[in-house]
Write an enzyme that holds these catalytic residues in place. Structure first.
Site, PDB file in Angstrom:
ATOM      1  CG  MET A  35      -7.699   6.084   6.057  1.00 31.38           C
ATOM      2  SD  MET A  35      -6.707   7.133   6.798  1.00 31.38           S
ATOM      3  CE  MET A  35      -5.327   6.638   7.349  1.00 31.38           C
ATOM      4  N   PRO A  36      -4.684   6.316   3.386  1.00 39.57           N
ATOM      5  CG  PRO A  36      -2.589   7.283   2.985  1.00 39.57           C
ATOM      6  CD  PRO A  36      -3.255   5.989   3.347  1.00 39.57           C
ATOM      7  CG  LEU A  37      -8.739  11.515   0.179  1.00 37.67           C
ATOM      8  CD1 LEU A  37      -9.165  10.725  -1.053  1.00 37.67           C
ATOM      9  CD2 LEU A  37      -9.958  12.154   0.849  1.00 37.67           C
TER      10      LEU A  37
END
Length: 130
Positions: A1-3
């Site tokens: 993450m982040p995506l």
């Protein structure tokens, strides 16, 4: 993450897509101080004419090489976001030849309970991730 979701027009080669993803990931790791294996990226390719992105009155001339990146992430500081935007523009121009005018970035923030990385568990809540 982040995506990170990448929306691009059709026509890029697999090596161009790889460079786009690799370069963006390096900027993500540096700006957000996430681990190298914290990599989640999805590319969506659209036929010509299916992406409309004007300039919000900013007089930005865009080309058909436009890249729109939507980032879904836990909260980041203003400084982290500004560093991320600058690194992306600089490095995508340097490594991919992307004109900074052809880069749009949008961020959506969420919280720990909004992520499950597998096995039906919310790893940030269970303590498996920090």
């Amino acid at each position: 993450m982040p995506l990170l979701y990448f929306d691009v027009s059709e026509g890029r080669t697999p090596s161009e897509i790889k460079a786009l993803l690799d370069t963006s990931h390096a900027a993500t790791v540096e700006a957000f101080e996430v681990p190298e294996r914290d990599r989640y990226q999805v590319v969506r390719s659209h036929p010509t004419g299916q992406i409309v992105a004007l300039d919000t009155g900013l007089d930005i001339a865009r080309s058909h090489h436009l890249v729109i990146i939507h980032v879904v992430s836990r909260p980041r500081t203003r400084a982290q976001k500004e560093k991320f935007y600058a690194l992306l523009a600089e490095r995508l121009q340097r490594d991919c030849g992307l004109d900074p005018a052809d880069l749009i970035v949008s961020m959506t923030e969420n919280d720990n309970e909004d992520w499950s990385f597998g096995f039906g568990r919310a790893q940030f809540l269970t303590g498996e991730l920090h």
